[in-house]
Every structure is written in C-alpha cells, then in structure tokens.
Design a protein around this motif. Structure first.
Motif, PDB file in Angstrom:
ATOM      1  N   SER A 266       0.784  -1.198  -0.068  1.00 47.34           N
ATOM      2  CA  SER A 266       0.009   0.051  -0.061  1.00 47.34           C
ATOM      3  C   SER A 266       0.933   1.419  -0.016  1.00 47.34           C
ATOM      4  O   SER A 266       0.580   2.256  -0.628  1.00 47.34           O
ATOM      5  N   GLY A 267       1.982   1.085   0.747  1.00 48.22           N
ATOM      6  CA  GLY A 267       2.700   2.406   0.551  1.00 48.22           C
ATOM      7  C   GLY A 267       2.494   3.504   1.704  1.00 48.22           C
ATOM      8  O   GLY A 267       1.416   3.143   2.428  1.00 48.22           O
ATOM      9  N   ILE A 268       3.292   4.301   2.333  1.00 48.53           N
ATOM     10  CA  ILE A 268       2.998   5.274   3.055  1.00 48.53           C
ATOM     11  C   ILE A 268       1.958   6.313   2.784  1.00 48.53           C
ATOM     12  O   ILE A 268       0.975   6.645   3.704  1.00 48.53           O
ATOM     13  N   PRO A 269       1.465   6.696   1.499  1.00 48.37           N
ATOM     14  CA  PRO A 269       0.003   7.444   1.360  1.00 48.37           C
ATOM     15  C   PRO A 269      -1.005   6.910   2.041  1.00 48.37           C
ATOM     16  O   PRO A 269      -1.801   7.607   2.593  1.00 48.37           O
ATOM     17  N   ARG A 270      -1.118   5.685   1.817  1.00 48.02           N
ATOM     18  CA  ARG A 270      -2.448   4.904   2.450  1.00 48.02           C
ATOM     19  C   ARG A 270      -2.281   4.875   3.810  1.00 48.02           C
ATOM     20  O   ARG A 270      -3.352   5.296   4.310  1.00 48.02           O
ATOM     21  N   LEU A 271      -1.222   4.678   4.293  1.00 49.54           N
ATOM     22  CA  LEU A 271      -1.349   4.686   5.838  1.00 49.54           C
ATOM     23  C   LEU A 271      -1.599   6.301   6.485  1.00 49.54           C
ATOM     24  O   LEU A 271      -2.000   6.264   7.468  1.00 49.54           O
ATOM     25  N   VAL A 272      -0.898   7.226   5.831  1.00 50.56           N
ATOM     26  CA  VAL A 272      -1.185   8.541   6.179  1.00 50.56           C
ATOM     27  C   VAL A 272      -2.895   8.995   6.180  1.00 50.56           C
ATOM     28  O   VAL A 272      -3.354   9.427   6.970  1.00 50.56           O
ATOM     29  N   MET A 273      -3.322   8.476   4.850  1.00 47.59           N
ATOM     30  CA  MET A 273      -4.908   8.744   4.780  1.00 47.59           C
ATOM     31  C   MET A 273      -5.624   7.958   5.906  1.00 47.59           C
ATOM     32  O   MET A 273      -6.569   8.543   6.301  1.00 47.59           O
ATOM     33  N   LEU A 274      -5.157   6.783   6.124  1.00 48.49           N
ATOM     34  CA  LEU A 274      -5.780   6.144   7.472  1.00 48.49           C
ATOM     35  C   LEU A 274      -5.847   6.953   8.780  1.00 48.49           C
ATOM     36  O   LEU A 274      -6.599   7.098   9.332  1.00 48.49           O
ATOM     37  N   GLY A 275      -4.602   7.555   8.953  1.00 46.50           N
ATOM     38  CA  GLY A 275      -4.359   8.343   9.952  1.00 46.50           C
ATOM     39  C   GLY A 275      -5.389   9.469  10.266  1.00 46.50           C
ATOM     40  O   GLY A 275      -5.792   9.806  11.099  1.00 46.50           O
ATOM     41  N   VAL A 276      -5.311  10.215   8.898  1.00 46.53           N
ATOM     42  CA  VAL A 276      -6.188  11.504   8.811  1.00 46.53           C
ATOM     43  C   VAL A 276      -7.542  10.975   9.096  1.00 46.53           C
ATOM     44  O   VAL A 276      -8.484  11.502   9.775  1.00 46.53           O
ATOM     45  N   VAL A 277      -8.202   9.829   8.498  1.00 43.33           N
ATOM     46  CA  VAL A 277      -9.530   9.581   8.777  1.00 43.33           C
ATOM     47  C   VAL A 277      -9.645   9.101  10.230  1.00 43.33           C
ATOM     48  O   VAL A 277     -10.746   9.357  10.843  1.00 43.33           O
ATOM     49  N   SER A 278      -8.821   8.540  10.746  1.00 41.83           N
ATOM     50  CA  SER A 278      -9.017   8.019  12.273  1.00 41.83           C
ATOM     51  C   SER A 278      -9.006   9.223  13.051  1.00 41.83           C
ATOM     52  O   SER A 278      -9.664   9.368  13.976  1.00 41.83           O
ATOM     53  N   VAL A 279      -8.216  10.363  12.864  1.00 43.31           N
ATOM     54  CA  VAL A 279      -8.089  11.791  13.724  1.00 43.31           C
ATOM     55  C   VAL A 279      -9.482  12.233  13.508  1.00 43.31           C
ATOM     56  O   VAL A 279     -10.064  12.797  14.641  1.00 43.31           O
ATOM     57  N   CYS A 280      -9.862  12.287  12.083  1.00 46.95           N
ATOM     58  CA  CYS A 280     -11.126  12.968  11.934  1.00 46.95           C
ATOM     59  C   CYS A 280     -12.291  12.233  12.681  1.00 46.95           C
ATOM     60  O   CYS A 280     -13.279  13.006  13.326  1.00 46.95           O
ATOM     61  N   LEU A 281     -12.113  10.916  12.750  1.00 44.73           N
ATOM     62  CA  LEU A 281     -13.297  10.445  13.595  1.00 44.73           C
ATOM     63  C   LEU A 281     -13.234  10.471  15.059  1.00 44.73           C
ATOM     64  O   LEU A 281     -14.393  10.665  15.831  1.00 44.73           O
ATOM     65  N   TYR A 282     -12.060  10.596  15.631  1.00 47.65           N
ATOM     66  CA  TYR A 282     -11.808  10.791  16.776  1.00 47.65           C
ATOM     67  C   TYR A 282     -12.306  12.445  17.198  1.00 47.65           C
ATOM     68  O   TYR A 282     -12.835  12.529  18.316  1.00 47.65           O
ATOM     69  N   ALA A 283     -11.921  13.221  16.267  1.00 52.78           N
ATOM     70  CA  ALA A 283     -12.403  14.541  16.474  1.00 52.78           C
ATOM     71  C   ALA A 283     -14.041  14.785  16.586  1.00 52.78           C
ATOM     72  O   ALA A 283     -14.510  15.232  17.522  1.00 52.78           O
ATOM     73  N   ILE A 284     -14.683  13.686  15.883  1.00 56.04           N
ATOM     74  CA  ILE A 284     -16.267  13.854  16.038  1.00 56.04           C
ATOM     75  C   ILE A 284     -16.492  13.349  17.315  1.00 56.04           C
ATOM     76  O   ILE A 284     -17.491  13.754  18.108  1.00 56.04           O
ATOM     77  N   ARG A 285     -15.629  12.205  17.956  1.00 59.22           N
ATOM     78  CA  ARG A 285     -16.043  11.836  19.112  1.00 59.22           C
ATOM     79  C   ARG A 285     -15.774  12.662  20.358  1.00 59.22           C
ATOM     80  O   ARG A 285     -16.614  12.836  21.291  1.00 59.22           O
ATOM     81  N   VAL A 286     -14.739  13.291  20.310  1.00 56.11           N
ATOM     82  CA  VAL A 286     -14.272  14.322  21.133  1.00 56.11           C
ATOM     83  C   VAL A 286     -15.458  15.670  21.357  1.00 56.11           C
ATOM     84  O   VAL A 286     -15.988  16.174  22.213  1.00 56.11           O
TER      85      VAL A 286
END
Length: 314
Positions: A266-286
């Motif tokens: 997958s490479g680093i770009p996919r992992l970065v995008m996973l991180g962004v999605v996760s942070v956004c979802l945590y922002a919704i929870r907070v």
C-alpha cells in the motif's frame, strides 16, 4: 516545603504515566483480542475456492513460454491461457486454486516469470465450508463491546439518538467531512510526489461477492471498529491521559491494524490517509461525544471507497 511539593508533583506524574501505560497495554490487548476473534471466525470457514483471470504485462513472459506441467503441479494451482477467449490484444491467464487470498496466485505467477497487471476478470470467490461464522462472530463482538461501554463508561443509545436529532441537517456535514478531507489529502499527496495512484480494476465480479464485500465494508467494519477504537480504546485511555493522547494512541492502533500487513503493497500515502480518517473520527467523538456519528462517518467513507472500486467491475 518546595522540595516536598516537587517530589509530590513528580510522584503524581509518575503515577499518571504508569496508569496510562497500563491502560495502553490493556487497550492493545482489547484490539488484539477482537482482531483474533475476527480472524478465527473467518478462518473457521476454511480456505476459499478462487477462480480469477489476470492480465499479463507485455514486458513479462507469456503463458505459452513457461513450463505448464510445472505450473499445474505446484501448490494445486491450475492455470490456463485465456487470451483467445477475450481477443482484445491483452494476454490473460486464468487461475483456479484454493487459498486464503488472490495474491497467492499473483505471487505464484511472478515466480514463473509472469508479471500480472492490476485488472482482474471473472472473479469467483467462495468459502469452502461456508462463511456465516464471520457474521455471527461480528454480532457477538459488537454486543460485547456495547455491554462494556454501557456498564463501565456510561454509553447509552438513547442519549446518542437525542444528540443526533438536535443536530438536524448538520449531521450530514459531520458524516461527509472525514471523507472529503481524506480524498483531498490523497490528491495532494500523489500530486506532491508526482506519481499516479495504482488501482486494481476488477471486472465481472459476481453479485454475491459484491453483496458480501459491501456488507463487510459498509456495515460490519464501521460498527466493530468504531465501538472498539473510538469507543472502548478512547474511553479507556482518556480517563488516564485526556483526549489528545488517547486519540494519538488510538490512531496508532487503527493504522497499524489496517496497514501492518499491507505496508509494502500500500505504501506510506495509504497509511497517512488512514491516520487522517482516524483523527477525523476521533475529533467527531471528542466534539460530539457520539459513537453513532463516528459509525456513520466511517460507513460513508467505506461506501465511497468500495463503490468506486466496484465501479470498475463490469
């Protein structure tokens, strides 16, 4: 007095650090346990009977150039030249085998000098022993997580529904925001590094496989992952460290669980995008304190990705 105050402060910081580390280990154990249960439930169905046709790159050997007897005798994989069946100027190789994933056949063909492209045709994937164990296990895991969240962290469905009703039309913005941000970031990453994102094209995917994929990606995965990462893991860590460290550690778990086995593919770009999605979802929870909104946003993201992928399937 000053020295005593400093010592007490250091002792308190040390105690909080120890408590946080212990909770991180407990959260990691929960993630591993859920991953193990899902894996075992999938494995209970046994290996998959796979029938798929690959395109062969022009720069590699052609199927007629390899030793077919060796190909047919190794690992129970049966391959045949399907070029004449399509007559489109592209070389095609059909493989029928029993394994856990399609990539087993791709790696097998590469060992024989056949470099495959990113197009699959006439894909047929069926569990040898039936695939209902995964769905049953998913329901059991989700129920267990809901019980834990309600009993130990005060999560209640009624309060969630009330919050969503109060938000009104703003719910749509909350659901769409993580996907929009992630897609924009993906475009920027690939533009910045000057490469075209590779995309596997699947042609002629069976209706049953389409339905199974959509159910798993759009219904099951968002519910399980949000109850686990934005639910249990976040609530467990937040009590010892606050929201920000809990989000960062939870995002680390989320990215590793999705990308550890696929880093080189997958490479680093996919992992970065996973991180962004996760942070956004945590922002919704907070921001809203809502797991249902997290589930909805996650489901919307997965739906966009899956439907875009399925749009390549003729």
């Amino acid at each position: 007095m000053i020295l005593r105050s400093i010592l007490l402060r250091r002792r308190k910081l040390f105690s909080r650090a120890v408590a946080f580390v212990l909770r991180v280990w407990l959260a990691a154990a929960a993630v591993l346990l859920v991953a193990l249960m899902v894996t075992l439930s999938s494995a209970a169905a046994g290996p998959y009977s796979i029938d798929v046709t690959f395109d062969v790159l022009p720069t590699s050997l052609q199927f007629s150039e390899i030793d077919r007897r060796q190909v047919d005798d190794e690992q129970g994989i049966r391959c045949s030249d399907e070029t004449s069946a399509f007559n489109d100027g592209v070389s095609w190789v059909r493989c029928r085998f029993v394994a856990s994933e399609i990539n087993d056949a791709k790696r097998y063909l590469h060992r024989h000098g056949l470099q495959t492209g990113d197009v699959y045709r006439n894909v047929r994937i069926k569990p040898v022993s039936g695939g209902y164990g995964f769905y049953v296990a998913s329901v059991v895991i989700a129920a267990a997580l809901i019980i834990l969240l309600g009993k130990f962290f005060g999560w209640h469905l009624s309060s969630e529904l009330k919050l969503i009703c109060n938000l009104g039309w703003r719910v749509l913005a909350v659901l769409i925001a993580p996907t929009a941000l992630c897609m924009a970031l993906a475009w920027l990453i690939f533009w910045a590094i000057g490469i075209e994102p590779s995309q596997t094209v699947v042609q002629s995917l069976s209706p049953s496989d389409r339905i199974s994929l959509m159910v798993a990606a759009i219904l099951i995965a968002p519910v399980l992952e949000e109850l686990l990462y934005r639910g249990l893991v976040f609530d467990l860590l937040q009590r010892a460290s606050g929201a920000v460290p809990a989000c960062l550690v939870g995002t680390g778990f989320f990215v590793v669980s999705h990308g550890a086995m696929e880093l080189w593919d997958s490479g680093i770009p996919r992992l970065v995008m996973l991180g962004v999605v996760s942070v956004c979802l945590y922002a919704i929870r907070v921001r809203f304190g809502s797991l249902i909104l997290c589930i909805g946003a996650h489901a919307f993201f997965n739906a966009v990705v899956v439907l875009a992928w399925l749009s390549t399937a003729g």
